[in-house]
Write a protein that holds these residues in place. Structure first.
Motif, short mmCIF file in Angstrom:
data_model
loop_
_atom_site.label_atom_id
_atom_site.label_comp_id
_atom_site.label_asym_id
_atom_site.label_seq_id
_atom_site.Cartn_x
_atom_site.Cartn_y
_atom_site.Cartn_z
N HIS A 179 -7.18 8.22 -1.84
CA HIS A 179 -5.83 8.27 -2.41
C HIS A 179 -5.47 9.71 -2.74
O HIS A 179 -6.35 10.53 -2.99
CB HIS A 179 -5.76 7.45 -3.70
N GLN A 210 -7.33 -2.75 -2.96
CA GLN A 210 -7.64 -2.98 -1.54
C GLN A 210 -8.99 -3.64 -1.43
O GLN A 210 -9.82 -3.28 -0.61
CB GLN A 210 -7.52 -1.66 -0.78
N THR A 248 -13.38 2.48 -6.15
CA THR A 248 -12.76 2.01 -4.91
C THR A 248 -13.32 2.78 -3.74
O THR A 248 -13.73 3.94 -3.88
CB THR A 248 -11.23 2.17 -4.96
N ASP A 253 0.85 -1.20 0.00
CA ASP A 253 0.00 0.00 0.00
C ASP A 253 0.89 1.25 0.00
O ASP A 253 1.42 1.62 1.04
CB ASP A 253 -0.90 -0.04 1.24
N GLU A 303 -1.45 8.41 4.85
CA GLU A 303 -2.37 7.63 5.67
C GLU A 303 -2.91 8.41 6.87
O GLU A 303 -3.93 8.05 7.44
CB GLU A 303 -1.68 6.35 6.17
N SER A 325 -5.90 -5.53 3.09
CA SER A 325 -5.02 -4.36 3.08
C SER A 325 -5.09 -3.70 4.45
O SER A 325 -5.91 -4.07 5.27
CB SER A 325 -5.45 -3.39 1.98
N HIS A 326 -4.22 -2.72 4.70
CA HIS A 326 -4.09 -2.13 6.03
C HIS A 326 -3.89 -3.25 7.06
O HIS A 326 -4.46 -3.23 8.15
CB HIS A 326 -5.30 -1.26 6.39
N ALA A 384 -11.40 3.27 -1.12
CA ALA A 384 -10.21 3.75 -0.40
C ALA A 384 -9.81 5.11 -0.92
O ALA A 384 -9.89 5.37 -2.12
CB ALA A 384 -9.07 2.75 -0.59
N ARG A 430 -17.97 5.15 4.68
CA ARG A 430 -17.81 5.33 3.22
C ARG A 430 -19.06 4.83 2.53
O ARG A 430 -19.64 3.82 2.93
CB ARG A 430 -16.59 4.54 2.73
#
Ligand SMILES: [Zn+2]
Length: 403
Positions: A351, A188, A347, A85, A120, A374-375, A349, A281
């Motif tokens: 960015h 992810q 997605t 990531d 992050e 992920s994470h 996630a 989200r």
């Protein structure tokens, strides 16, 4: 390149990465980036917000770069994050340049590899600080007063790192210098695995945000306080965690309480206060607002039942990003010969490419993640897919910059 990065910031007990902004590990990553760029004869600069740029300029180019093909990602991690990531995008960017040079391709426009600072938000609580400062989405005043878990402000961290906090702010060169920003990232989720494809191009980023819920009650003895007399904010929090899950399912969205601060945090004490961070989200902004609204309303109702209180505050909310058609269609055309029909995926996630999309054309490539994890230290991508990803990025880069 990959081998030289693997040990940096890796926690031996968890196997995950703890690469936090403006810490000694961050400095090692910055040194790594600079060394990789210099090995390739690229000049490195750090902009006013701590983002690193490595430049490959057309032969004979003079003056400030304009309309560059920019690619890259970030080197920092979440607590106990995976190896891919962020760093995959930067390693792939340098690899793509190596592939073009192996084919003796000379750029006709400037090429840059960028490592955005503090993507992050693991240390100061706000994500994409470097790119948000550069686009002006985050004001210097707000950024500099962010505090880490030990109470240090970002301004203090920058000063300790030998940077001048007064330099932080919107980057007036951004729109002129960046012609397009293409970020390659490990996927992810499992969409590519389910489609049995190695690489995808992004369509959109879901709107998302972080909200801090503060539940207050009364500290008391865990042994001697009668159940009926308790005002226990942990109960209110626990109900809210269940409600968040239920409402997320009802809205086809996601909602997660992933971080808690318990006061006084004693095993034999009823807590006086719980701070809990909600990450939510959703496919669109209206759904996200509705989701956080019902979770908050339920928490208030539970607090009234439990004789506690709750307050919810938005810490950061990122709007939906729809990546523009132009660079995406161009990427799909560039990949058609070697990769066929490349899937187009949204997605959930966030960015830096999403942040930059308010100022410059942006696009993203995703590389298959076989488990979707992920994470987490278990995040993984197969080396064959990573190589295909770098090759895809090289195809895209060549289509933009070759003479
Ligand atoms: Zn990332």
């Amino acid at each position: 390149m990959w081998d030289s990065l693997l040990a940096v910031g890796r926690d031996p007990s968890s196997g995950g990465y703890r690469r936090f902004a403006w810490t000694p590990v961050d400095f090692m990553l910055r040194d790594w980036f600079t060394a990789e760029a210099q090995q390739r004869g690229m000049t490195v600069e750090e902009d006013r917000n701590g983002n690193l740029w490595a430049w490959w300029l057309p032969a004979g180019a003079t003056g400030d770069p304009r309309d560059a093909f920019v690619t890259g990602s970030h080197l920092d991690s979440v607590p106990d994050g995976g190896a891919f990531d962020g760093p995959l995008g930067i390693v792939s960017a340098f690899t793509a340049i190596d592939l073009l040079r192996a084919d003796r391709i000379e750029p006709r426009v400037p090429v840059a590899v960028v490592a955005f600072s503090d993507e992050e938000g693991a240390r100061f609580g706000v994500a994409c600080v470097g790119s948000q400062l550069s686009t002006g989405a985050l004001t210097p005043e707000r950024a500099l007063s962010l505090r880490d878990g030990d109470g240090a402000t970002l301004a203090e961290a920058l000063r300790t790192a030998g940077r001048n906090p007064e330099h932080v702010g919107a980057d007036p060169n951004l729109a002129r210098r960046v012609g397009v920003y293409v970020e390659l990232h490990v996927e992810q989720g499992r969409a590519l695995d389910l489609l049995d494809k190695p690489v995808a191009v992004a369509s959109a980023i879901w709107p998302h945000g972080r909200w801090r819920f503060t539940f207050c009650g009364a500290a008391n003895h865990a042994g001697t306080t009668r159940l009926a007399d308790r005002r226990d904010p942990m109960l209110t929090f626990a109900t809210a965690a269940h409600d968040a899950r239920r409402w997320a399912a009802a809205h086809d969205a996601v909602a997660t309480f992933g971080k808690l601060r318990v006061t006084p945090n004693g095993a034999n004490a009823i807590p006086s206060r719980i701070e809990a961070w909600l990450d939510a989200r959703a496919p669109d902004e209206e759904t996200l607002r509705a989701l956080v609204g019902v979770i908050t309303a339920d928490a208030e109702r539970s607090a009234a039942n439990d004789r506690t209180s709750v307050r919810a505050e938005a810490e950061s909310v990122s709007p939906a990003v729809l990546f523009p058609d132009e660079p995406r269609l161009r990427i799909q055309r560039a990949l058609a010969a070697d990769f066929g029909d490349v899937p187009v995926l949204p997605t959930a996630a966030g960015h830096d490419a999403g942040i930059l999309s308010t100022k410059v054309p942006t696009a993203m490539l995703f590389v298959r993640n076989p488990t979707g994890v992920s994470h987490s230290p278990d995040e993984h991508a197969e080396i064959t897919d990573c190589r295909l990803g770098a090759r895809a990025l090289a195809c895209v880069m060549a289509s933009w910059v070759a003479r």
